[in-house]
Design an enzyme around this catalytic site. Structure first.
Site, PDB file in Angstrom:
ATOM      1  N   TYR A 101      32.828  -4.995  23.328  1.00 31.97           N
ATOM      2  CA  TYR A 101      31.943  -3.870  22.994  1.00 31.97           C
ATOM      3  C   TYR A 101      30.513  -4.379  22.994  1.00 31.97           C
ATOM      4  O   TYR A 101      30.217  -5.391  22.361  1.00 31.97           O
ATOM      5  CB  TYR A 101      32.292  -3.313  21.605  1.00 31.97           C
ATOM      6  CG  TYR A 101      31.366  -2.207  21.158  1.00 31.97           C
ATOM      7  CD1 TYR A 101      31.715  -0.875  21.328  1.00 31.97           C
ATOM      8  CD2 TYR A 101      30.127  -2.499  20.575  1.00 31.97           C
ATOM      9  CE1 TYR A 101      30.853   0.152  20.943  1.00 31.97           C
ATOM     10  CE2 TYR A 101      29.270  -1.480  20.196  1.00 31.97           C
ATOM     11  CZ  TYR A 101      29.642  -0.164  20.380  1.00 31.97           C
ATOM     12  OH  TYR A 101      28.790   0.837  20.007  1.00 31.97           O
ATOM     13  N   GLU A 117      25.544   2.103  25.521  1.00 37.54           N
ATOM     14  CA  GLU A 117      26.764   1.507  24.977  1.00 37.54           C
ATOM     15  C   GLU A 117      27.758   1.291  26.110  1.00 37.54           C
ATOM     16  O   GLU A 117      27.908   2.158  26.974  1.00 37.54           O
ATOM     17  CB  GLU A 117      27.366   2.477  23.941  1.00 37.54           C
ATOM     18  CG  GLU A 117      28.638   1.966  23.292  1.00 37.54           C
ATOM     19  CD  GLU A 117      29.344   3.076  22.510  1.00 37.54           C
ATOM     20  OE1 GLU A 117      29.190   3.121  21.285  1.00 37.54           O
ATOM     21  OE2 GLU A 117      30.033   3.890  23.135  1.00 37.54           O
TER      22      GLU A 117
END
Ligand code: GDP
Ligand code: MN
Length: 376
Positions: A101, A185
């Protein structure tokens, strides 16, 4: 404004961040053709602006073009958390070894950005962050310094990401700066079994205040999202669609925000935010009412004006003119206070529209508007 995954993917690709080959369509037949072009087996992904698509059945592997067509048809008929799926992206499948992530997000309170990264990315990242926060690295990024290779190395090391991700981290920062984004993201950023790093999913949120210098994502992008917001944007209104039943119009962002709170406090839900600003003209009032009345969820409308520079009689004139332009179909509760309030109230009394009622206090007006919404 949030971008779709395929739009984020395009930005990544332009900045040299490796992404799987992919195509977008709204047609199952075309999905079959695209799957063939992409090598037969594809991942079919719902294009909706909400997370958790994988868990909601919006991300599925199809092993051949015929299955891609069937899968696309099924996903295109879906509604994911209130978002109808209008397009699917077909992507070449990837042999995942590990999922990471990585994100940059504006930290308004601190006046800088925050890099958030974890070696345990994927669909359970929220749970990882909640249960084992130490598995998620949070590194401040000074916007003036940005993410250099050294900074990227620091982020990768803190999160336990492999050194090959450093280049992606630098380029991801370039995407953020280039687009005036407040969030970028990638979840998951993956390492494949072949050892390649690939961005498999992307989310980008643009800074709406920078829209004037970012012409790339135009009115069509917005129109696609919400027809009411598009209509309001076309009229230059400060409008945000919300989930409730009480339409709200006020002068000044602060007053409108507190009006939303009071509506919620009365057991009703505001249907929107709409600030007509200071010195609002009859035209702005008419435009605002038109947008709010065309929202099928709206059951009553509350006009809350505190006259300062704006005189209440001018606002009342605006409402009266708006009533001539717009066919009022839902009850309107008006509270005028401040500069020239009594004259303003007299103007509305004289117009005596059967669906318009006045209240003298904000609380009283909100209670009335909430009652009307709950009754209607
Ligand atoms: P989200 O659920 O909305 O975040 O959608 P994602 O695009 O992140 O997909 C959810 C999950 O599906 C990812 O975390 C991956 O585990 C998996 N996934 C997505 N694309 C592929 C792919 O090409 N190959 C494989 N094996 N898994 C994939
Ligand atoms: Mn994801």
């Amino acid at each position: 404004m949030d971008l779709y995954e395929h739009e984020a993917r395009a930005l990544f690709e332009e900045r040299g961040i490796p992404v799987p080959r992919a195509e977008v369509t709204d047609s199952p037949q075309e999905a079959r053709v695209m799957a063939r072009r992409l090598g037969g087996s594809v991942v079919v992904k719902a294009q909706v602006k909400t997370g958790g698509r994988g868990k909601a059945g919006g991300v599925r592997l199809a092993t051949d073009p015929a299955e891609a067509e069937r899968t696309a048809r099924r996903i295109l008929g879906k509604d994911i958390k209130g978002h109808p799926v209008r397009k699917v992206m077909l992507a070449q499948p990837v042999d995942i070894e590990s999922e990471f992530y990585v994100a940059y997000v504006l930290d308004r309170a601190a006046g800088r950005f925050l890099a958030i990264a974890s070696a345990e990315g994927g669909t359970d990242i929220e749970e990882v962050a909640a249960v084992r926060p130490e598995a998620v690295a949070r590194i401040p990024v000074d916007p003036a310094e940005g993410v250099t290779s050294a900074k990227a190395g620091e982020i990768a090391e803190a999160a336990g990401l492999p050194p090959q991700t450093v280049d992606v981290l630098v380029r991801l920062w370039e995407v953020l700066v280039g687009q005036d984004a407040v969030l970028v993201e990638v979840n998951p950023l993956v390492r494949t079994r072949q050892g390649h790093i690939l961005a498999l999913d992307g989310k980008v949120t643009l800074d709406d205040n920078a829209r004037f210098r970012q012409s790339r994502w135009g009115a069509e992008t917005i129109a696609h999202d919400d027809p009411l917001e598009a209509a309001a944007a076309a009229k230059g209104l400060n409008y945000v669609k919300l989930d409730g039943e009480v339409g709200v119009i006020g002068n000044g962002a602060g007053l409108v925000m507190s009006t939303l709170d009071v509506v919620a406090g009365c057991g009703a839900r505001p249907a929107n935010f709409l600030d007509i600003g200071g010195g609002a003209s009859a035209q702005v009032m008419a435009d605002g009412l038109t947008v709010i009345l065309s929202d099928p969820a709206v059951k009553s409308v509350f006009v809350n004006v505190f006259g300062g520079i704006t005189a209440c009689d001018a606002v009342a004139d605006g409402i009266v003119r708006a009533l001539d332009e717009v066919r009022l179909t839902k009850p309107l509760v008006v509270r005028l206070d401040g500069n020239n309030a009594s004259r303003g109230r007299a103007v509305l009394d004289e117009r005596a529209h059967p669906l318009v009622q006045q209240a003298t206090t904000m609380d009283g007006a909100v209670r009335r508007a909430a009652e009307l919404a709950n009754a209607g």
